[in-house]
Design an enzyme around this catalytic site. Structure first.
Site, PDB file in Angstrom:
ATOM      1  N   TYR A  95      50.106  52.901  49.345  1.00  0.00           N
ATOM      2  CA  TYR A  95      50.035  53.557  50.654  1.00  0.00           C
ATOM      3  C   TYR A  95      49.780  52.522  51.749  1.00  0.00           C
ATOM      4  O   TYR A  95      50.485  52.503  52.770  1.00  0.00           O
ATOM      5  CB  TYR A  95      48.915  54.600  50.638  1.00  0.00           C
ATOM      6  CG  TYR A  95      48.724  55.335  51.953  1.00  0.00           C
ATOM      7  CD1 TYR A  95      49.597  56.351  52.335  1.00  0.00           C
ATOM      8  CD2 TYR A  95      47.668  55.017  52.802  1.00  0.00           C
ATOM      9  CE1 TYR A  95      49.418  57.034  53.534  1.00  0.00           C
ATOM     10  CE2 TYR A  95      47.479  55.690  54.003  1.00  0.00           C
ATOM     11  CZ  TYR A  95      48.353  56.698  54.363  1.00  0.00           C
ATOM     12  OH  TYR A  95      48.177  57.369  55.548  1.00  0.00           O
TER      13      TYR A  95
HETATM   14  N1  LIG Z   1      45.007  62.503  57.560  1.00  0.00           N
HETATM   15  C1  LIG Z   1      44.661  61.232  57.685  1.00  0.00           C
HETATM   16  O1  LIG Z   1      43.490  60.832  57.542  1.00  0.00           O
HETATM   17  C2  LIG Z   1      45.693  60.203  58.067  1.00  0.00           C
HETATM   18  C3  LIG Z   1      45.263  58.932  58.471  1.00  0.00           C
HETATM   19  C4  LIG Z   1      46.213  57.986  58.811  1.00  0.00           C
HETATM   20  C5  LIG Z   1      47.557  58.277  58.759  1.00  0.00           C
HETATM   21  N2  LIG Z   1      47.950  59.529  58.345  1.00  0.00           N
HETATM   22  C6  LIG Z   1      49.389  59.786  58.299  1.00  0.00           C
HETATM   23  O2  LIG Z   1      49.683  60.898  59.117  1.00  0.00           O
HETATM   24  C7  LIG Z   1      50.836  61.575  58.613  1.00  0.00           C
HETATM   25  C8  LIG Z   1      50.529  63.057  58.435  1.00  0.00           C
HETATM   26  O3  LIG Z   1      49.431  63.178  57.571  1.00  0.00           O
HETATM   27  P1  LIG Z   1      48.632  64.542  57.318  1.00  0.00           P
HETATM   28  O4  LIG Z   1      47.234  64.164  57.055  1.00  0.00           O
HETATM   29  O5  LIG Z   1      48.940  65.534  58.398  1.00  0.00           O
HETATM   30  O6  LIG Z   1      49.319  64.972  55.931  1.00  0.00           O
HETATM   31  P2  LIG Z   1      49.603  66.415  55.285  1.00  0.00           P
HETATM   32  O7  LIG Z   1      49.728  66.161  53.833  1.00  0.00           O
HETATM   33  O8  LIG Z   1      48.617  67.421  55.762  1.00  0.00           O
HETATM   34  O9  LIG Z   1      51.035  66.778  55.902  1.00  0.00           O
HETATM   35  C9  LIG Z   1      52.169  66.015  55.598  1.00  0.00           C
HETATM   36  C10 LIG Z   1      53.403  66.889  55.761  1.00  0.00           C
HETATM   37  O10 LIG Z   1      54.535  66.076  55.413  1.00  0.00           O
HETATM   38  C11 LIG Z   1      55.392  66.853  54.584  1.00  0.00           C
HETATM   39  N3  LIG Z   1      56.191  65.970  53.710  1.00  0.00           N
HETATM   40  C12 LIG Z   1      55.773  65.306  52.609  1.00  0.00           C
HETATM   41  N4  LIG Z   1      56.807  64.662  52.054  1.00  0.00           N
HETATM   42  C13 LIG Z   1      57.893  64.904  52.828  1.00  0.00           C
HETATM   43  C14 LIG Z   1      59.256  64.528  52.760  1.00  0.00           C
HETATM   44  N5  LIG Z   1      59.732  63.780  51.746  1.00  0.00           N
HETATM   45  N6  LIG Z   1      60.091  64.960  53.733  1.00  0.00           N
HETATM   46  C15 LIG Z   1      59.624  65.741  54.728  1.00  0.00           C
HETATM   47  N7  LIG Z   1      58.358  66.152  54.837  1.00  0.00           N
HETATM   48  C16 LIG Z   1      57.495  65.730  53.889  1.00  0.00           C
HETATM   49  C17 LIG Z   1      54.465  67.752  53.785  1.00  0.00           C
HETATM   50  O11 LIG Z   1      55.141  68.883  53.253  1.00  0.00           O
HETATM   51  C18 LIG Z   1      53.413  68.106  54.828  1.00  0.00           C
HETATM   52  O12 LIG Z   1      53.764  69.269  55.554  1.00  0.00           O
HETATM   53  C19 LIG Z   1      51.198  60.868  57.300  1.00  0.00           C
HETATM   54  O13 LIG Z   1      52.209  59.917  57.542  1.00  0.00           O
HETATM   55  C20 LIG Z   1      49.912  60.162  56.915  1.00  0.00           C
HETATM   56  O14 LIG Z   1      50.117  59.046  56.114  1.00  0.00           O
HETATM   57  C21 LIG Z   1      47.045  60.491  58.007  1.00  0.00           C
END
Ligand SMILES: NC(=O)c1ccc[n+]([C@@H]2O[C@H](COP(=O)([O-])OP(=O)(O)OC[C@H]3O[C@@H](n4cnc5c(N)ncnc54)[C@H](O)[C@@H]3O)[C@@H](O)[C@H]2O)c1
Length: 257
Positions: free
Chosen positions: A163
């Site tokens: 990741y």
């Molecule tokens: N939550 C955190 O602490 C955090 C911190 C830093 C970065 N991020 C990044 O923010 C972004 C969103 O994270 P989140 O916490 O809302 O995650 P989440 O898991 O709540 O939501 C992610 C969404 O992406 C969709 N998804 C997954 N694989 C997919 C694919 N192949 N094609 C299309 N859609 C797909 C899922 O169905 C889901 O609806 C991600 O890129 C994550 O790495 C999150």
């Protein structure tokens, strides 16, 4: 009235009125928050998600377009982007938010499939989405691309090797593409690096990994989806026209560069 006052008076400030935006992974979490924020600013938003029911229900709540899309598949991305063009028109804004964390384990317990699975969504997904829209942006000499990276991509989190590496790739890819399109119209490409934001992605992580991440945040709390959405809104607005190739911190003070 000065130009600045006029802009505010006519509510042009950060307005996305008439613009078409795609948010990947918009079916829940940070993506859903970004969808709502861009919609509130006047954009017509297409919600892309792997899970069709999530994409459709978020889109239905604001009269937008919900599209099933697997960002790791070239065919799926091309089909979904074409549907947006047909139904909403040319694309002004793309927020590449879809991402997965993978398994939280040290390297000696991972295999190459762990790496490939995370890279397929987090890196290939961003590459394919950008590729699908960039020629149109060059032709129209306008576009805003915003890639959601992570503080893990700057610092590396233990037990999140694939990741962390994938998010570093997103930051570097953002810088490369930004330079390729700089000066070819008003097109910007930026990324953001959030620290821990309370969403469902955390449910799949080991408790110790989440505790470690929160302990590294000087503000001593997780960020909110609304805070991330506000930053994204600014970066995809017309006003953010002299900023490109950057990775914006949203980490409660965790980032030191
Ligand atoms: N939550 C955190 O602490 C955090 C911190 C830093 C970065 N991020 C990044 O923010 C972004 C969103 O994270 P989140 O916490 O809302 O995650 P989440 O898991 O709540 O939501 C992610 C969404 O992406 C969709 N998804 C997954 N694989 C997919 C694919 N192949 N094609 C299309 N859609 C797909 C899922 O169905 C889901 O609806 C991600 O890129 C994550 O790495 C999150």
């Amino acid at each position: 009235m000065s130009e600045a006052e006029e802009a505010v008076d006519e509510q042009k400030f950060f307005s996305l009125e008439g613009q078409v935006a795609i948010v990947t992974g918009g079916g829940q979490g940070i993506g859903e928050g970004i969808v709502q924020r861009l919609h509130a600013a006047g954009a017509r938003v297409a919600v892309f998600d792997l899970k069709e029911e999530l994409a459709k229900s978020v889109a239905a709540s604001m009269g937008g377009l919900g599209v099933q899309c697997d960002v790791s598949s070239s065919a799926s991305v091309q089909k979904a982007v074409q549907e947006v063009r047909n139904k909403l028109g040319p694309i002004d804004i793309v927020v590449n938010n879809a991402g997965i964390a993978g398994r939280t384990l040290p390297l000696w317990e991972l295999n190459e499939n762990d790496l490939d699975a995370v890279y397929a969504v987090n890196v290939r997904g961003v590459f394919l989405m950008c590729k699908a829209v960039i020629q149109e942006m060059l032709d129209r000499r306008y576009g805003r691309i915003l890639n959601v990276a992570s503080i893990a991509g700057k610092e590396g989190n233990p037990t999140l090797g694939p990741y962390s590496a994938s998010k570093a790739a997103v930051i570097a890819f953002t810088k490369s593409l930004a330079k390729e399109v700089a000066g070819k119209g008003d097109i910007t490409v930026n990324s953001i690096a959030p620290a821990v934001i309370r969403t469902k992605i955390l449910d799949g992580l080991a408790k110790e990994t989440v505790q470690y991440m929160v302990s590294r945040i000087p503000m001593g709390r997780t960020g909110t989806i609304e805070e991330v959405a506000a930053l994204v809104h600014y970066l995809v607005s017309r006003e953010a026209s002299f900023t490109t190739g950057q990775c914006y911190d949203i980490s409660g003070g965790r980032a030191t560069y």
